[in-house]
Enzyme design. Sequence first.
Site, PDB file in Angstrom:
ATOM      1  N   SER A  20       0.635  -1.128   0.119  1.00  0.00           N
ATOM      2  CA  SER A  20       0.001   0.028  -0.036  1.00  0.00           C
ATOM      3  C   SER A  20       0.706   1.316  -0.045  1.00  0.00           C
ATOM      4  O   SER A  20       2.028   1.330   0.757  1.00  0.00           O
ATOM      5  CB  SER A  20      -1.003  -0.050   1.297  1.00  0.00           C
ATOM      6  OG  SER A  20      -1.499   1.242   1.571  1.00  0.00           O
ATOM      7  N   TYR A  75      -2.454  -0.145   9.963  1.00  0.00           N
ATOM      8  CA  TYR A  75      -2.670  -0.770   8.588  1.00  0.00           C
ATOM      9  C   TYR A  75      -1.436  -0.348   7.933  1.00  0.00           C
ATOM     10  O   TYR A  75      -0.945  -1.641   7.390  1.00  0.00           O
ATOM     11  CB  TYR A  75      -3.950  -0.149   7.892  1.00  0.00           C
ATOM     12  CG  TYR A  75      -3.839  -0.383   6.528  1.00  0.00           C
ATOM     13  CD1 TYR A  75      -4.493  -1.810   6.085  1.00  0.00           C
ATOM     14  CD2 TYR A  75      -3.562   0.341   5.377  1.00  0.00           C
ATOM     15  CE1 TYR A  75      -4.458  -2.034   4.617  1.00  0.00           C
ATOM     16  CE2 TYR A  75      -3.761   0.078   4.058  1.00  0.00           C
ATOM     17  CZ  TYR A  75      -4.185  -0.902   3.690  1.00  0.00           C
ATOM     18  OH  TYR A  75      -4.121  -1.521   2.403  1.00  0.00           O
TER      19      TYR A  75
END
Length: 335
Positions: free
Chosen positions: A127, A152
Amino acid sequence: MKILVTGAAGFIGANVCARLLNNGDSVVGIDNLNDYYDVTLKEARLKPLLQCDSFHFRTIDISDSSAVAKLFEEQQFDRVIHLAAQAGVRYSLSNPLSYAQSNLLGHLNILEGCRHTKVKHLVYASSSSVYGLNDKTPFSTSDSVDHPVSLYAATKKSNELMSHSYSHLYGIPTTGLRFFTVYGPWGRPDMALFKFTKNILAGEPIDIYNNGEMQRDFTYIDDIVEGIIRIADVVPQGNDEWRVETGSPATSSAPYRVYNLGNGNPVKLMDYITSLEKALGIEAIKNFMPMQPGDVYKTYADTQDLFTATGYKPVVSVDEGVKAFVDWYLSYYQH
């Protein structure tokens, strides 16, 4: 080839499955169909895939070590495209343990499956959030990514580290793709475009964080899928000349690579909203709010490495992509 796609009912996963099937590959898709968001949307994504004889679906949670090991042993995959994960920056603030289960244990189980069945290439989702506190733009895979600002992001950085160790120890070719703000038809309901569209149509205000002073490298789903499919054919090789002191952290002496997969063209959040208002023909009621914990001000991908490796650069503009999403949304929800 026989290819495993994890997160096959997800936004990116379902689109990747469709593309692989169209290319003539045999695809096994797995997903746990959890209720993080509307399960009926996930089932609707799967429906056309299930019409294809070359697609086989299993409801499996990647954090279930024995189920994942059994699947790998039975199927003997040529390649794995690992897209399953607990997504969302804000959700990680309130539900941290679900990220450890899916993104850490789940990723480890996939690596173990690849190790024991000698998978020829593992491509997995990282990501853009790994760039964290980086201010230098565009974000380059040669940059340090040691300061994530959400759990995350930390789990995605961990996935890259775990993959490197398996590439080094067991010679498994692994490629991590740092996705930049993916959007488009069949997208996730927790993403801004989905929430904005829903609220605007209902005549309700939309929440705009940091008073709209944000930029995102919005990347259309078709461009993401094209990048994944192309990079799956570029199997990384180890480089004996590589050294930690002088080499890029995106490569290694092991068969390991990391790439940015983004549009390479950051767009102001307010311009994104303008594109949405134009596509809907409705002006949004705007509720300006402060910056949220875990968010970053700007994302911007340096995609030169991906272009060098695949010859591909994303082509879909925000105006085109937002209109395609709106057309799908109005059709799917029968507005």
